[in-house]
Design a protein around this motif. Structure first.
Motif: not given
Ligand code: ASP
Ligand code: MG
Length: 398
Positions: A383-392, A242-253, A300-307
């Motif tokens: 191809f379809r591009l959705k360049s305005f998706m703001i978050a994962a 979990e820490a790995w996901e938070m830190v690596i993927s979502f840049g929890a600083n 739900v333990k935690s929640f994070a987004t990537i912009d």
């Protein structure tokens, strides 16, 4: 380690800790590493204001030491500082003349912040009469380059050197330099920016520590970004994954992303604590956190987004049952150097969808159009591009 007062606070925490043996890994005083990088940068750009900046570095450490230390230890520290600064002056002059700094020159220069901060802390601990040794981790920690701005520890060689070090200097308290290390050829190097947490994790694993505590300026890992989610709370426990996901993927600083690997293999817990709020228990990152809040609200333990991500959807009848389609897609993506963040493919194989940073999507799209020109012209693909998706989103379930 921002001010002499803070260094004293660190010494007090070290002395107040009841562990039988302690090894403290220290980062540079705040802003010092930035100043050291700037010295190298200025010298190689033939900007002679590097000399004034070096004076500032000297004054900052001299003032801190005078505030913190006295007597023989102060004299020892200042004489070391003088000698380091005069070596650096000579080195920077050479860089200035050459208009170029080799990597080993600049790695040598930038690591000085840790040499000074850790020596000051070691003397501050000794002031109370405790037995404390200072460790220059360039003598024990051996690393090898493993990619751009990345190094891998050589555990076997480092362990050998560490054993030798301990046979010479047994001490209950050891204060060691973070960030710096040596290559196998004994050339000084660093673990790259913000590497002190990584140093602590590697050395924690080498000495088989009971626990690695990362002292920082937040109470622990938040369940969500507190700037975006006002209800965010500090998590008491997290698994390594979990820490790995938070830190690596979502840049929890809160810690250097690579910190988790060395301790995970030995199941050494990492505790994130706040140096400015000692009453906060912090977050424990370990193998299997106790499920202390089993009620529904805590599902739900935690929640994070990537912009700023873009989704790319490649679909068409021409894809099903054709081996090599995904390989062709992703080799085109690789050619433009885009980083794929997420991939999915439907079972019917009619569509592959992936996410890349928004700023890379135009290049990805162009590369895919070239690569699949024929299939596109024949209508087998689109191809379809959705360049305005703001978050994962990342949801960690308790
Ligand atoms: N002093 C180094 C840096 O600023 C290492 C660290 O602080 O972790 O990058
Ligand atoms: Mg730092």
């Amino acid at each position: 380690m921002g001010t002499p007062q803070r260094i004293q606070n660190v010494a007090d925490v070290v002395l107040g800790d009841s562990s039988e043996r302690k090894l403290i890994i220290v980062s540079a005083m705040s802003k010092v590493t930035d100043m050291m990088y700037s010295l190298v940068h200025k010298a190689q750009s033939r900007d002679d204001s590097y000399t004034e900046e070096l004076d500032k570095v000297f004054e900052k450490h001299m003032a801190a030491a005078k505030d913190l230390l006295d007597g023989e230890n102060l004299a020892r520290f200042l004489s070391q500082l003088h000698s380091d600064i005069s070596n650096l002056r000579a080195m920077l002059r050479a860089i200035y003349i050459a208009g170029h700094a080799t990597e080993s020159f600049s790695e040598f220069v930038v690591g000085h912040g840790e040499l000074w901060s850790s020596q000051m802390l070691s003397y501050a601990v000794q002031k109370s009469g405790a037995s404390c040794s200072w460790m220059d981790t360039r003598e024990v920690l051996v690393v090898k380059p493993s990619g751009p701005d990345m190094v891998d520890p050589d555990y076997v060689e480092s362990e050998k050197r560490l054993e030798k070090w301990f046979s010479r200097q047994p001490a209950e308290i050891i204060v060691a330099t973070g960030f710096i290390a040596s290559t196998a050829e004994n050339i000084p190097t660093t673990l790259k920016r913000d590497g002190s947490d990584f140093s602590a994790a590697i050395i924690g694993s080498l000495v088989r520590a009971r626990q690695v505590t990362i002292w920082t300026d937040v109470d622990g890992v938040f369940s969500a970004d507190p700037r975006k989610v006002s209800e965010a709370v500090i998590l008491s426990t997290l698994s390594y994954q979990e820490a790995w996901e938070m830190v690596i993927s979502f840049g929890a600083n809160v810690l250097h992303p690579r910190t988790i690997i060395p301790v995970m293999k030995d199941n050494i817990p990492i505790v994130i604590r706040n140096m400015f709020n000692l009453s906060a228990p912090g977050t424990v990152i370990c193998k299997q956190p106790a499920n202390e809040d089993a009620d529904l609200d805590a599902c739900v333990k935690s929640f994070a987004t990537i912009d700023k991500l873009a989704l790319v959807n490649v679909e068409g009848t021409g894809m099903a049952g054709v081996p090599g389609t995904s390989s062709a897609i992703f080799s085109a993506v690789k050619e433009v150097g885009a980083n794929v963040i997420m991939i999915s493919q439907v079972v019917s194989e009619h569509s592959i969808c992936f996410a890349v940073p928004e700023k890379e999507v135009a290049a990805v799209s162009a590369a895919l159009h070239v690569r699949f020109r024929e299939a596109l012209a024949a209508g087998r693909l689109l191809f379809r591009l959705k360049s305005f998706m703001i978050a994962a989103f990342l949801l960690l379930l308790a």
